[in-house]
Write a protein that holds these residues in place. Sequence first.
Motif, PDB file in Angstrom:
ATOM      1  N   THR A 729       0.439  -0.888  -0.145  1.00 48.46           N
ATOM      2  CA  THR A 729      -0.143  -0.430  -0.470  1.00 48.46           C
ATOM      3  C   THR A 729       1.147   1.542   0.375  1.00 48.46           C
ATOM      4  OG1 THR A 729      -1.631  -1.109   1.117  1.00 48.46           O
ATOM      5  CG2 THR A 729      -1.853   1.098   1.211  1.00 48.46           C
ATOM      6  N   VAL A 730       0.591   2.335  -0.759  1.00 46.88           N
ATOM      7  CA  VAL A 730       1.596   3.195  -0.808  1.00 46.88           C
ATOM      8  C   VAL A 730       0.372   4.645  -0.330  1.00 46.88           C
ATOM      9  CG1 VAL A 730       2.947   4.765  -2.570  1.00 46.88           C
ATOM     10  CG2 VAL A 730       3.358   2.635  -2.469  1.00 46.88           C
ATOM     11  N   ILE A 731       0.437   5.308   0.197  1.00 43.77           N
ATOM     12  CA  ILE A 731      -0.265   6.932   0.251  1.00 43.77           C
ATOM     13  C   ILE A 731       0.382   7.883   0.654  1.00 43.77           C
ATOM     14  CG2 ILE A 731      -1.801   7.491   2.386  1.00 43.77           C
ATOM     15  CD1 ILE A 731      -2.544   4.825   3.885  1.00 43.77           C
ATOM     16  N   HIS A 732      -0.170   8.950  -0.513  1.00 47.46           N
ATOM     17  CA  HIS A 732      -0.140  10.153  -0.403  1.00 47.46           C
ATOM     18  C   HIS A 732      -0.137  10.650   0.253  1.00 47.46           C
ATOM     19  CE1 HIS A 732       0.337  13.892  -2.633  1.00 47.46           C
ATOM     20  NE2 HIS A 732       1.765  13.822  -3.106  1.00 47.46           N
ATOM     21  N   ALA A 733       0.322  11.369   1.366  1.00 45.73           N
ATOM     22  CA  ALA A 733      -0.389  11.655   2.938  1.00 45.73           C
ATOM     23  C   ALA A 733       0.971  11.987   3.966  1.00 45.73           C
ATOM     24  CB  ALA A 733      -1.838  11.280   3.461  1.00 45.73           C
ATOM     25  N   PRO A 734       0.825  13.221   4.412  1.00 45.60           N
ATOM     26  CA  PRO A 734       1.435  13.414   5.880  1.00 45.60           C
ATOM     27  C   PRO A 734       1.671  12.160   6.306  1.00 45.60           C
ATOM     28  CG  PRO A 734       0.286  15.326   5.441  1.00 45.60           C
ATOM     29  CD  PRO A 734      -0.515  14.010   4.466  1.00 45.60           C
ATOM     30  N   VAL A 735       2.813  12.026   7.271  1.00 46.71           N
ATOM     31  CA  VAL A 735       2.789  11.050   7.413  1.00 46.71           C
ATOM     32  C   VAL A 735       2.438  10.897   8.637  1.00 46.71           C
ATOM     33  CG1 VAL A 735       5.478  11.283   8.613  1.00 46.71           C
ATOM     34  CG2 VAL A 735       4.859   8.627   8.330  1.00 46.71           C
ATOM     35  N   ASP A 736       2.489  11.405   9.083  1.00 44.90           N
ATOM     36  CA  ASP A 736       2.029  12.080  10.822  1.00 44.90           C
ATOM     37  C   ASP A 736       0.439  11.950  11.268  1.00 44.90           C
ATOM     38  OD1 ASP A 736       1.576  13.920   9.730  1.00 44.90           O
ATOM     39  OD2 ASP A 736       1.603  15.389  11.586  1.00 44.90           O
ATOM     40  N   ARG A 737      -0.046  12.687   9.968  1.00 41.52           N
ATOM     41  CA  ARG A 737      -2.000  11.301   9.661  1.00 41.52           C
ATOM     42  C   ARG A 737      -1.544  10.414   9.722  1.00 41.52           C
ATOM     43  NH1 ARG A 737      -5.175  15.452   5.253  1.00 41.52           N
ATOM     44  NH2 ARG A 737      -3.840  17.123   6.334  1.00 41.52           N
ATOM     45  N   VAL A 738      -0.975   9.608   8.607  1.00 39.17           N
ATOM     46  CA  VAL A 738      -1.269   8.692   8.599  1.00 39.17           C
ATOM     47  C   VAL A 738      -1.270   7.416   9.788  1.00 39.17           C
ATOM     48  CG1 VAL A 738      -0.656   6.135   7.503  1.00 39.17           C
ATOM     49  CG2 VAL A 738      -0.593   8.494   6.069  1.00 39.17           C
ATOM     50  N   ASN A 739      -0.528   7.423  10.098  1.00 40.63           N
ATOM     51  CA  ASN A 739       0.106   7.749  11.471  1.00 40.63           C
ATOM     52  C   ASN A 739      -1.060   7.828  13.170  1.00 40.63           C
ATOM     53  OD1 ASN A 739       2.703   5.676  12.750  1.00 40.63           O
ATOM     54  ND2 ASN A 739       3.307   6.916  14.395  1.00 40.63           N
ATOM     55  N   ARG A 769       9.344  12.944  -0.233  1.00 40.30           N
ATOM     56  CA  ARG A 769       9.923  12.037   0.405  1.00 40.30           C
ATOM     57  C   ARG A 769       9.549  10.284   0.409  1.00 40.30           C
ATOM     58  NH1 ARG A 769      14.638  12.813   4.294  1.00 40.30           N
ATOM     59  NH2 ARG A 769      13.072  13.836   5.766  1.00 40.30           N
ATOM     60  N   ALA A 770       9.640   9.101   0.864  1.00 48.87           N
ATOM     61  CA  ALA A 770       8.624   8.544   1.163  1.00 48.87           C
ATOM     62  C   ALA A 770       9.893   7.664   2.722  1.00 48.87           C
ATOM     63  CB  ALA A 770       9.019   6.825  -0.216  1.00 48.87           C
ATOM     64  N   PHE A 771       7.894   7.140   3.133  1.00 52.11           N
ATOM     65  CA  PHE A 771       9.046   7.117   4.277  1.00 52.11           C
ATOM     66  C   PHE A 771       7.696   5.409   5.263  1.00 52.11           C
ATOM     67  CE2 PHE A 771       8.936  11.015   4.820  1.00 52.11           C
ATOM     68  CZ  PHE A 771      10.162  11.298   5.524  1.00 52.11           C
ATOM     69  N   GLU A 772       8.662   4.318   4.805  1.00 48.88           N
ATOM     70  CA  GLU A 772       8.332   2.812   4.789  1.00 48.88           C
ATOM     71  C   GLU A 772       7.959   2.850   5.959  1.00 48.88           C
ATOM     72  OE1 GLU A 772       8.922  -1.955   3.847  1.00 48.88           O
ATOM     73  OE2 GLU A 772      10.648  -0.364   2.224  1.00 48.88           O
ATOM     74  N   TYR A 773       7.166   2.159   6.182  1.00 45.55           N
ATOM     75  CA  TYR A 773       6.750   1.264   7.844  1.00 45.55           C
ATOM     76  C   TYR A 773       7.006   0.026   8.617  1.00 45.55           C
ATOM     77  CZ  TYR A 773       3.721   0.056  12.281  1.00 45.55           C
ATOM     78  OH  TYR A 773       3.265  -0.533  13.490  1.00 45.55           O
ATOM     79  N   GLU A 774       7.362   0.335  10.067  1.00 46.79           N
ATOM     80  CA  GLU A 774       8.594  -0.596  10.413  1.00 46.79           C
ATOM     81  C   GLU A 774       7.599  -1.450  11.290  1.00 46.79           C
ATOM     82  OE1 GLU A 774      11.225  -1.590   9.637  1.00 46.79           O
ATOM     83  OE2 GLU A 774      11.868   0.126   8.268  1.00 46.79           O
ATOM     84  N   ARG A 775       7.583  -0.719  12.421  1.00 50.61           N
ATOM     85  CA  ARG A 775       6.066  -1.149  13.232  1.00 50.61           C
ATOM     86  C   ARG A 775       6.994  -0.837  14.792  1.00 50.61           C
ATOM     87  NH1 ARG A 775       6.163  -7.034  14.418  1.00 50.61           N
ATOM     88  NH2 ARG A 775       5.778  -6.094  16.460  1.00 50.61           N
ATOM     89  N   ASP A 776       5.413  -1.459  15.828  1.00 46.99           N
ATOM     90  CA  ASP A 776       5.378  -0.188  16.229  1.00 46.99           C
ATOM     91  C   ASP A 776       5.396   1.105  16.197  1.00 46.99           C
ATOM     92  OD1 ASP A 776       4.926  -2.662  18.069  1.00 46.99           O
ATOM     93  OD2 ASP A 776       7.585  -2.427  18.034  1.00 46.99           O
ATOM     94  N   LEU A 777       4.269   1.408  15.423  1.00 46.18           N
ATOM     95  CA  LEU A 777       3.907   2.621  14.614  1.00 46.18           C
ATOM     96  C   LEU A 777       5.247   4.130  14.353  1.00 46.18           C
ATOM     97  CD1 LEU A 777       1.069   4.020  17.143  1.00 46.18           C
ATOM     98  CD2 LEU A 777       1.198   3.128  14.631  1.00 46.18           C
ATOM     99  N   GLU A 778       6.506   3.597  14.465  1.00 48.97           N
ATOM    100  CA  GLU A 778       7.641   3.396  13.648  1.00 48.97           C
ATOM    101  C   GLU A 778       7.697   3.357  11.541  1.00 48.97           C
ATOM    102  OE1 GLU A 778      10.924   2.584  16.014  1.00 48.97           O
ATOM    103  OE2 GLU A 778      10.246   3.613  17.725  1.00 48.97           O
ATOM    104  N   TRP A 779       9.038   3.930  11.384  1.00 46.61           N
ATOM    105  CA  TRP A 779       8.954   4.562  10.082  1.00 46.61           C
ATOM    106  C   TRP A 779      10.175   4.927  10.283  1.00 46.61           C
ATOM    107  CZ3 TRP A 779       4.043   4.632   6.883  1.00 46.61           C
ATOM    108  CH2 TRP A 779       3.221   4.671   8.157  1.00 46.61           C
ATOM    109  N   SER A 780      10.671   4.191   8.379  1.00 50.28           N
ATOM    110  CA  SER A 780      12.015   4.472   8.336  1.00 50.28           C
ATOM    111  C   SER A 780      11.957   5.239   6.959  1.00 50.28           C
ATOM    112  CB  SER A 780      12.416   3.306   7.638  1.00 50.28           C
ATOM    113  OG  SER A 780      13.010   2.579   9.170  1.00 50.28           O
ATOM    114  N   PRO A 781      12.956   6.047   6.830  1.00 50.61           N
ATOM    115  CA  PRO A 781      12.800   7.299   5.401  1.00 50.61           C
ATOM    116  C   PRO A 781      13.031   5.999   4.170  1.00 50.61           C
ATOM    117  CG  PRO A 781      14.807   8.133   6.651  1.00 50.61           C
ATOM    118  CD  PRO A 781      13.985   6.903   7.620  1.00 50.61           C
TER     119      PRO A 781
END
Length: 801
Positions: A729-739, A769-781
Motif C-alpha cells: 500500500t502506498v499513500i500520498h499524505a503526511p506521514v503523521d496523519r497516517v500514523n 520523500r517516502a517513509f516505510e512503516y516498520e512496526r510499533d508506529l515507527e517509520w524508516s525513510p
Amino acid sequence: MSTESTIHDSIDTAATTVGSLWPIHSFVTANPLTGFEDQPFSEAVTQAADLLGGRGYPSAETFRAALQHGQIDPEILDAELSEAGYENDPEVLLDRMATATDASKSDSDTATDRVDQVLTKWLSTFLDEGSAHWSMPNREAGFYTAFRGVAEHDSEIPDEGIITDLPETPTAAIEAVLAPYPVSQWVPVFEEQLTALPGWTGLIKQRADDGGVWQSAYPISLAGYLAARLALLDAVGADIAPSNDSIDPDPAAELAGAFLRAWEATYRGDLVETVAAESQSLADSDKSGCPDAQMVFCIDTRSEIIRRHIEAAGDYETHGYAGFFGIPMEYQGYDTDVSVNACPPILDPQHHVTDVPTDDDTQASHDRLSGIRETADEIIETVEANAATAYGYVETAGSGYGLALAARTLVPGRVHDLFDAVDDSVPDEHEFCDPLVHHQHTYAGDLPVGLTTDEKVEYAATAFDLMGWETFSRLVVFTGHASETTNNPYDSSLDCGACAGNPGGPNARVLAKICNDDEVRAALRDRGFEIPEDTVFLAGEHNTTTDEVELYDSDVPESHAADLDQLRADLATARENAAAERAESMGADTSSGVTETERRAADWAETRPEWGLAGNAGFVVGPRELTSDVDLGGRAFLHSYDWSTDADGEALEAILTGPMVVTQWINTQYYFSTVDNAVYGSGSKVTHNPVGNVGVYQGNGGDLMTGLPLQSLMAADDDPYHQPLRLSTVIHAPVDRVNGVLAEHPELADLLDNNWLSLTVVDPTQDHRAFEYERDLEWSPVSDLSEAEATEPFAPAAAND
C-alpha cells in the motif's frame, strides 16, 4: 460457568481458525487465514499448515521463474538473503529449497474418511440453496434435528455409540462425547474437527453469522455440525483426543521468506518511486480547467486498465472509489424474489433499496421479451447440468436445437452477437425502473426502505470528501462493474467484491439519483460543494470481461446530448484498446481484442473468460495524477484521495479502515490460492462439480473448495500468471496523519506489525520523500537519503500534536 456456556465459548474460540466461506453465487474474496491475523505471517502459515495442511510460501520453481523474468532485483535479493544468513548463490539456494519442500511432503489417509463421507452427503442436501430436486427431510427444524431424523435410516452409519440414541440438543450430544476429556482439551478437539472439512465449516460459519433467508428457513450452527460430527466419530470408534503430532515446520520457510520479501521489495520500490516522482510533478503543476466528463470507477485493479484508455481517448478525468459507492444497502432488483447485500462483507446493510417500475409500456415490453430469453436460459442450464437430459432434450427438440448447441460450441462469438441483439431488443430494468431511494417510513425485515434526506446528503458528501473533489464537470458518471461469462460457477468472483460478489450498477444508480436530487444538491452547496447547475450525474456499468461501458442515460437532458454522444464514441475507442490489452494478457491476438473478449464471454467451454483480479499487488491512495501517466498493468487498486482537502483526516481514516482492509482480503486470497491451490484454492475447473448452488467439489464429493480455481491464477501448469505477493500500500499524505489513524485503530497496526501487508507513505509536506512503516508506529525513510539516514527509524509526531 455452565457446561453449555463452556462448550459454546470453546467452539467460538476454535472457530477463529476457519475462514468464512460465502456461497458461490455471491462469492466474496477473503483471507483464508483471517483467524491467524493476530500473529506474525511466518508463524500464522506454520500453524495453518499444522491444522489445514497448506503451504504458506511460493514454490522454488515460482521464485526461479520470477528471478529469470526480472521480477526480483538481484541486488535486493542478495541483501535479503545476506540479512537472513544465506551466502550461497540464489540458484543453489533454490535447489536446496525445492529438495527440502519435496522431502516434507506426505500423503497419509485419515481414519475419519467414512465420517467425512456421511457428513458431506447430508450437509450438501441440507445446505442446498434451490438446486436440489429432493431436499433433506425436516430441514426447517435445523440441521442437528434433521440429522437425528435421518441417522437411524442411513446404512452407512454404524449402529454403535451415542448415535443410537442421540440427545435432543447439540450441546448435550457434544457433552456426552467429550465426557472422557478434560475441559482443557475441548478447544483443541474442536479446532481439529472444524478444520477437518474447512470448506463446509467455513460456509456454516458464514451462514450462521450472516443470517439471511436461507439461514432463517433452515438454521444450522457450528454446535449442531460438531454434535453430528462427534457422534459419527464415536460411532466409528475414532479417537478424538487432540493430536500431539504436528506437521514439521517447512524447512524451506525461512529461505522462502527471504525470496518473497525481495520479490515484494522489487515491485514496491518501482511503485513508490513512481508515486514519489509524480508527487513532485503534481506540486509543480498548475491544475486548472474542468474536463469534459468525470468518471468514477471501483478501485478494482481491472478499472486501472479501462481508466487509462479512457483518459487517452479524450479530455476525461477518472477517479477510484469503492465500488459500492459508499451506500451500505440491501438491494432487490425488479421481479426478483430475494434481496442481496450490495456492500462489503465488513459492513452491515443499513437500507433496503428496491427497483420500482415507472413506465408501464416499457415494463410490459420487457416482461414479454425477457420471458422468452429466460426460457432459453433455463433450457441451456438444464442441458449444462444434466448430460442425460441433454441427449433426451436434443433428440426431442430436433435438429434445430442440435444446430443451436453446435453453434454455441463451435462459434461462441457469433452466439454472443445473437444474444447481444436479443438483449438490445429487451428493455433493461434501468430503462423503466427507478431505485426507490426516498425514505418510505416502512421496513423490509429489519432495514428501513429508502434513505432520509440527511442520509443522502451524508453519503454524497462522504464520496466527494474521500475523493477530494472541488470541481464538477457537465457529466459525472458513477460506473459500477460486473462480469459476463457462460457456464461458470465462479462468475460472481468476477463481479464487484465491494458489493459482496454482485454487480455494482445498482449502487451507482442509487448514488447518481441521490446527487441529482435538488434538495440534496442545495444541502451540498451549503457544505461547500459548488455543484454547477448544468452538472448531471448518471450511472453506468463496466463489463470487465468485454470492457464495454454501458451508460444509464435515460435521465440525461437533451442539453447534454452532444456531450453524451462524444463520451460514448470515446468509450468505444477506449474499449477497443483495453480489450486488445486484455487479449494480449491471455495470449490471444490483440488485433481482435473485442471479438476475442466477446468470444470468451459467450463460450460455455471457456475456463478463463477473464483474469479477474489476478496480478494484484499494490494499492495506491492519492490523486489520480500520481499514476495517470503510468501503465500499472492492471495490478494496482487505485483510490482517489486528496490530503489537502482532508484537514481532520476523517476521509483517510475511512479509506484505511474500509478499502485497505478489503483489498488485503482480496490480495491474501489470491496469494494463498496461488501458493497452494489444492488446500486454499479450488483446483481445475475441468473437474469441478457444483453442489447445492453453494460451492464446488473436486470430483464427485468431499469438502467444498474454498478459494480460486487454477484457471484464475495460472497461465499454464506450474506457470503462475498471478504473482503471489503480499499487498504493497502506498499513500500520498503526511506521514503523521497516517500514523494518527494507525494509533487510533490498533487492528490496522497489528496487520502491519504482523507483515500481512506493507505500507509506504509519500509525504508531500516533507519534500515528497517516502517513509516505510516498520512496526510499533515507527517509520524508516526510504528515498533520496544517505544509507546512514535510511537505517534510522522515524517516529512521527503524536496524533494530537
